[in-house]
Design a protein around this motif. Structure first.
Motif, PDB file in Angstrom:
ATOM      1  N   LEU A   3     120.215  70.555  30.533  1.00 13.24           N
ATOM      2  CA  LEU A   3     121.024  70.727  31.727  1.00 13.24           C
ATOM      3  C   LEU A   3     122.445  70.747  30.945  1.00 13.24           C
ATOM      4  O   LEU A   3     123.020  69.898  30.388  1.00 13.24           O
ATOM      5  CB  LEU A   3     120.904  69.242  32.357  1.00 13.24           C
ATOM      6  CG  LEU A   3     121.901  69.428  33.799  1.00 13.24           C
ATOM      7  CD1 LEU A   3     121.329  68.630  34.870  1.00 13.24           C
ATOM      8  CD2 LEU A   3     123.397  69.029  33.478  1.00 13.24           C
ATOM      9  N   SER A  12     127.035  67.285  38.074  1.00 12.00           N
ATOM     10  CA  SER A  12     126.101  67.270  36.680  1.00 12.00           C
ATOM     11  C   SER A  12     125.278  65.883  36.697  1.00 12.00           C
ATOM     12  O   SER A  12     123.891  66.152  36.330  1.00 12.00           O
ATOM     13  CB  SER A  12     127.121  67.631  35.292  1.00 12.00           C
ATOM     14  OG  SER A  12     127.638  68.763  35.458  1.00 12.00           O
ATOM     15  N   VAL A  26     114.753  65.616  30.679  1.00 16.96           N
ATOM     16  CA  VAL A  26     116.340  66.226  30.647  1.00 16.96           C
ATOM     17  C   VAL A  26     117.188  65.879  29.534  1.00 16.96           C
ATOM     18  O   VAL A  26     117.335  64.659  29.392  1.00 16.96           O
ATOM     19  CB  VAL A  26     116.909  66.209  32.195  1.00 16.96           C
ATOM     20  CG1 VAL A  26     118.021  67.079  31.971  1.00 16.96           C
ATOM     21  CG2 VAL A  26     115.796  66.285  33.130  1.00 16.96           C
ATOM     22  N   ILE A  88     120.896  74.858  34.360  1.00 18.69           N
ATOM     23  CA  ILE A  88     119.840  74.121  34.028  1.00 18.69           C
ATOM     24  C   ILE A  88     118.700  75.104  33.516  1.00 18.69           C
ATOM     25  O   ILE A  88     118.595  76.168  33.797  1.00 18.69           O
ATOM     26  CB  ILE A  88     119.119  73.599  35.245  1.00 18.69           C
ATOM     27  CG1 ILE A  88     119.922  72.561  35.749  1.00 18.69           C
ATOM     28  CG2 ILE A  88     117.611  72.967  34.827  1.00 18.69           C
ATOM     29  CD1 ILE A  88     119.477  72.118  37.185  1.00 18.69           C
ATOM     30  N   GLU A  90     115.075  75.767  31.580  1.00 16.07           N
ATOM     31  CA  GLU A  90     113.552  75.031  31.407  1.00 16.07           C
ATOM     32  C   GLU A  90     113.063  75.849  30.025  1.00 16.07           C
ATOM     33  O   GLU A  90     113.372  76.906  29.842  1.00 16.07           O
ATOM     34  CB  GLU A  90     112.916  75.373  32.496  1.00 16.07           C
ATOM     35  CG  GLU A  90     111.435  74.617  32.471  1.00 16.07           C
ATOM     36  CD  GLU A  90     110.743  74.844  33.811  1.00 16.07           C
ATOM     37  OE1 GLU A  90     110.131  74.078  34.035  1.00 16.07           O
ATOM     38  OE2 GLU A  90     110.719  75.807  34.281  1.00 16.07           O
ATOM     39  N   TRP A  99     123.758  73.444  41.918  1.00 15.40           N
ATOM     40  CA  TRP A  99     123.035  72.212  42.357  1.00 15.40           C
ATOM     41  C   TRP A  99     122.944  72.132  43.976  1.00 15.40           C
ATOM     42  O   TRP A  99     123.295  71.173  44.533  1.00 15.40           O
ATOM     43  CB  TRP A  99     123.627  71.042  41.930  1.00 15.40           C
ATOM     44  CG  TRP A  99     122.608  69.777  41.784  1.00 15.40           C
ATOM     45  CD1 TRP A  99     122.769  68.694  42.660  1.00 15.40           C
ATOM     46  CD2 TRP A  99     121.320  69.735  41.451  1.00 15.40           C
ATOM     47  NE1 TRP A  99     121.654  67.778  42.470  1.00 15.40           N
ATOM     48  CE2 TRP A  99     120.501  68.562  41.886  1.00 15.40           C
ATOM     49  CE3 TRP A  99     120.273  70.905  40.741  1.00 15.40           C
ATOM     50  CZ2 TRP A  99     119.256  68.255  41.436  1.00 15.40           C
ATOM     51  CZ3 TRP A  99     119.131  70.250  40.353  1.00 15.40           C
ATOM     52  CH2 TRP A  99     118.528  69.000  40.874  1.00 15.40           C
ATOM     53  N   TRP A 107     113.325  72.752  41.783  1.00 13.16           N
ATOM     54  CA  TRP A 107     113.156  71.703  40.690  1.00 13.16           C
ATOM     55  C   TRP A 107     112.174  70.579  41.099  1.00 13.16           C
ATOM     56  O   TRP A 107     111.955  69.708  40.436  1.00 13.16           O
ATOM     57  CB  TRP A 107     114.177  71.333  39.949  1.00 13.16           C
ATOM     58  CG  TRP A 107     115.095  72.522  39.107  1.00 13.16           C
ATOM     59  CD1 TRP A 107     116.198  72.965  39.327  1.00 13.16           C
ATOM     60  CD2 TRP A 107     114.381  73.187  37.911  1.00 13.16           C
ATOM     61  NE1 TRP A 107     116.454  74.063  38.513  1.00 13.16           N
ATOM     62  CE2 TRP A 107     115.472  74.211  37.725  1.00 13.16           C
ATOM     63  CE3 TRP A 107     113.458  73.001  37.326  1.00 13.16           C
ATOM     64  CZ2 TRP A 107     115.297  75.129  36.366  1.00 13.16           C
ATOM     65  CZ3 TRP A 107     113.302  74.003  35.893  1.00 13.16           C
ATOM     66  CH2 TRP A 107     114.183  75.033  35.705  1.00 13.16           C
TER      67      TRP A 107
END
Length: 112
Positions: A3, A12, A26, A88, A90, A99, A107
């Motif tokens: 992140l 955040s 994370v 973010i 992955e 967000w 997510w």
């Protein structure tokens, strides 16, 4: 999962906590303290384009007109807080920006 954000950024922090609570592993990368490489910023910019540059930030408002003419990536290297957050990442390369409800749903996060 990484992140990219700021340790002091409320959004955040909310995203980090919600992702952990949803069972994700994370790592918070503070773009100001830990820095983000120019190559990684360039890659993120290729994915998100101008959406990656936060023109609503205090940092942006403090820039002169001359400074604002610099390229987005160059500006974010000089002023990491200009990067919209969180980004973010992955493993496998999947990325999201921000967000909002869509990112939370993606997510598997409920009511973050």
């Amino acid at each position: 999962m990484k992140l990219y954000g700021l340790k002091n950024c409320d959004t955040s922090r909310r995203a980090f906590k919600a992702l952990k609570a949803a069972g994700h592993e994370v790592e918070l990368v503070d773009v100001r303290k830990d820095m983000i490489s120019p190559e990684e910023l360039e890659r993120l910019y290729l994915v998100f384009g101008q959406d990656l540059l936060n023109r609503r930030s205090t940092t942006w408002r403090k820039l002169s007109e001359e400074e604002r003419k610099e390229g987005a990536v160059a500006l974010m290297i000089k002023h990491p807080t200009l990067m919209k957050r969180p980004v973010i990442l992955e493993e496998g390369g999947l990325l999201t920006l921000g967000w909002g409800k869509d990112e939370q749903k993606h997510w598997g996060v409920k009511d973050a």
